[in-house]
Design an enzyme around this catalytic site. Structure first.
Site, PDB file in Angstrom:
ATOM      1  CD  GLU A  26      -1.431   0.704   3.367  1.00  0.00           C
ATOM      2  OE1 GLU A  26      -1.311   2.110   3.762  1.00  0.00           O
ATOM      3  OE2 GLU A  26      -0.579   0.110   4.449  1.00  0.00           O
ATOM      4  CE  LYS A  89      -7.262   6.515   5.611  1.00  0.00           C
ATOM      5  NZ  LYS A  89      -7.225   7.711   6.960  1.00  0.00           N
ATOM      6  CB  VAL A 109      -5.911  -1.843   3.833  1.00  0.00           C
ATOM      7  CG1 VAL A 109      -6.356  -3.232   3.204  1.00  0.00           C
ATOM      8  CG2 VAL A 109      -4.667  -1.842   5.082  1.00  0.00           C
ATOM      9  CG  ASP A 141     -13.674   6.550  12.203  1.00  0.00           C
ATOM     10  OD1 ASP A 141     -13.401   5.388  11.462  1.00  0.00           O
ATOM     11  OD2 ASP A 141     -12.675   6.710  13.103  1.00  0.00           O
ATOM     12  CB  SER A 143     -11.049   1.248   9.249  1.00  0.00           C
ATOM     13  OG  SER A 143     -10.412   1.448   7.281  1.00  0.00           O
ATOM     14  CB  ALA A 144     -13.911   1.412   3.909  1.00  0.00           C
ATOM     15  CG  ASP A 145      -8.556  -0.479   6.271  1.00  0.00           C
ATOM     16  OD1 ASP A 145      -8.193   0.113   4.735  1.00  0.00           O
ATOM     17  OD2 ASP A 145      -7.503  -0.393   6.778  1.00  0.00           O
ATOM     18  CE  LYS A 162      -2.646   2.054  12.818  1.00  0.00           C
ATOM     19  NZ  LYS A 162      -2.280   1.369  11.617  1.00  0.00           N
TER      20      LYS A 162
HETATM   21  N1  PSU Z   1      -0.806   1.604   9.446  1.00  0.00           N
HETATM   22  C1  PSU Z   1       0.339   1.433   9.599  1.00  0.00           C
HETATM   23  N2  PSU Z   1      -0.222   2.399   9.042  1.00  0.00           N
HETATM   24  C2  PSU Z   1      -1.038   3.334   8.319  1.00  0.00           C
HETATM   25  C3  PSU Z   1      -1.975   2.351   7.668  1.00  0.00           C
HETATM   26  C4  PSU Z   1      -2.479   1.367   8.076  1.00  0.00           C
HETATM   27  O1  PSU Z   1       0.999   1.351  10.157  1.00  0.00           O
HETATM   28  O2  PSU Z   1      -0.652   4.901   7.858  1.00  0.00           O
HETATM   29  C5  PSU Z   1      -3.089   3.373   6.428  1.00  0.00           C
HETATM   30  C6  PSU Z   1      -3.815   1.677   6.016  1.00  0.00           C
HETATM   31  O3  PSU Z   1      -3.686   2.561   4.851  1.00  0.00           O
HETATM   32  C7  PSU Z   1      -4.700   1.669   6.246  1.00  0.00           C
HETATM   33  C8  PSU Z   1      -5.651   2.837   6.906  1.00  0.00           C
HETATM   34  O4  PSU Z   1      -6.254   1.208   5.736  1.00  0.00           O
HETATM   35  O5  PSU Z   1      -4.136   3.380   7.310  1.00  0.00           O
HETATM   36  C9  PSU Z   1      -7.152   3.323   7.861  1.00  0.00           C
HETATM   37  O6  PSU Z   1      -7.727   3.965   7.759  1.00  0.00           O
HETATM   38  P1  PSU Z   1      -9.219   4.550   8.822  1.00  0.00           P
HETATM   39  O7  PSU Z   1      -8.924   4.270   9.642  1.00  0.00           O
HETATM   40  O8  PSU Z   1      -8.754   5.895   7.623  1.00  0.00           O
HETATM   41  O9  PSU Z   1     -10.283   3.718   7.438  1.00  0.00           O
HETATM   42 MN    MN Z   2     -12.384   6.156   9.931  1.00  0.00          MN
END
Ligand code: PSU
Ligand code: MN
Length: 304
Positions: A26, A89, A109, A141, A143-145, A162
């Site tokens: 990614e 992003k 992701v 909130d 994530s769409a992941d 995380k």
């Molecule tokens: N894990 C990391 N660093 C990052 C991310 C994940 O160690 O920068 C990023 C990934 O691209 C993941 C995104 O898909 O953060 C998730 O963002 P959000 O919580 O806004 O969906």
């Molecule tokens: Mn989010």
């Protein structure tokens, strides 16, 4: 029918055409997850680790409206050094708009999984996936992941989710969505900077060939969606939970005090934790991505 603006580097094109193993990477971790210049160093080291593992790396991003599968050195360098805010992003919701309007963006992701699947790449190495955020009762909130793992057939190798996230709820959502969460080498779910989240992982497989076989079996069963592999950070690089958690709490309360929301939450927290750990979180993040890249190369080589 609208043509698909997707361009592979010659190296990636040749590997895919010849049926050799390819591992997707990614780009949000480069632009929104790590500071410069460590982000460029990490990206190059991870590509090298995949090559050493016998696979071809394919870092994915959208540049001037084209999905790029594989970034050569010059492109990676200029992409990683663009001024803050000039790189979008890109998750599932943003991808088509960004491409149709000729924008440049880093794929999350979810975004990377979509592009990898379009290119015929089945294995993807990252650091940590997005998940259910703490305080989801107020913010919604998620994530769409997580949704992407349920619908796009890519095996994602991560170090877990995380510790800034609500891990029990993240696991619950993955279970509801039918996503296999597979720990490697231990029974516990790893938590990114720490090896042990204190939660058991739903599934465990220690052999990369078995993980590849399970991906093939999903296809044979006609099940959409991918697999989430959770690979613990190497012991010598980990920040144990008792050390990282107070800093996570501090970063979370700063985020809420400052009204940080939506896409900005994850980059804000990573940046604060980098500062609060005096850079140790970045060293840990780099070590775990490298470790995931090596495992992903073995899974790809085993024919996922
Ligand atoms: N894990 C990391 N660093 C990052 C991310 C994940 O160690 O920068 C990023 C990934 O691209 C993941 C995104 O898909 O953060 C998730 O963002 P959000 O919580 O806004 O969906
Ligand atoms: Mn989010």
């Amino acid at each position: 029918m609208t043509a698909l603006p997707l361009a592979c580097t010659p190296e990636v094109r040749a590997a895919l055409d010849e049926g050799r193993p390819v591992v997707a990477l990614e780009s949000t971790i480069i632009t929104h997850g790590m500071p410069h210049p460590q982000n460029v160093g990490m990206a190059r080291d991870v590509e090298a680790a995949i090559r050493e593992g016998g696979a071809t790396p394919a870092t994915i991003a959208v540049i001037d409206g084209t999905i790029r599968i594989g970034l050569d050195d010059g492109t990676l360098q200029s992409f990683a050094t663009r001024p803050e805010g000039s790189v979008m992003k890109l998750s599932r919701a943003d991808l088509a708009v960004a491409i149709a309007t000729g924008r440049t963006g880093a794929t999350t992701v979810a975004g990377t999984m979509i592009c990898a699947a379009l290119a015929g790449i089945r294995v993807f190495a990252t650091g940590g996936i997005g998940g259910v955020h703490r305080g989801v009762e107020q913010t919604m909130d998620i994530s769409a992941d997580l949704q992407e793992l349920a619908q796009t057939a890519v095996t994602v190798v991560s170090a877990g989710a995380k510790a800034i996230l609500d891990l029990p709820r993240t696991l619950e959502v993955l279970e509801t969505l039918g996503v296999p969460v597979i720990a490697v080498g231990q029974d516990a779910l790893p938590a990114f900077w720490s090896r042990d989240s204190g939660l058991p992982a739903p599934l465990r497989m220690d052999d990369p060939a078995q993980i590849a076989a399970a991906a093939r079996m999903r296809r044979a069963l006609g099940l959409p969606g991918g697999q989430l592999v959770v690979n613990p950070i190497p012991a010598d690089a980990e920040i144990p939970r008792p050390e990282i958690m107070p800093l996570v709490e501090q970063a979370l309360s700063e985020a809420s005090a400052q009204g940080i929301a939506a896409k900005d939450v994850t980059p804000f927290l990573l940046d604060r934790i980098f500062t609060l750990t005096e850079g140790r979180s970045l060293a840990a993040n780099t070590a775990l991505v490298l470790n995931n890249a090596r495992l992903a190369a073995r899974i790809a080589a085993a024919g996922a």
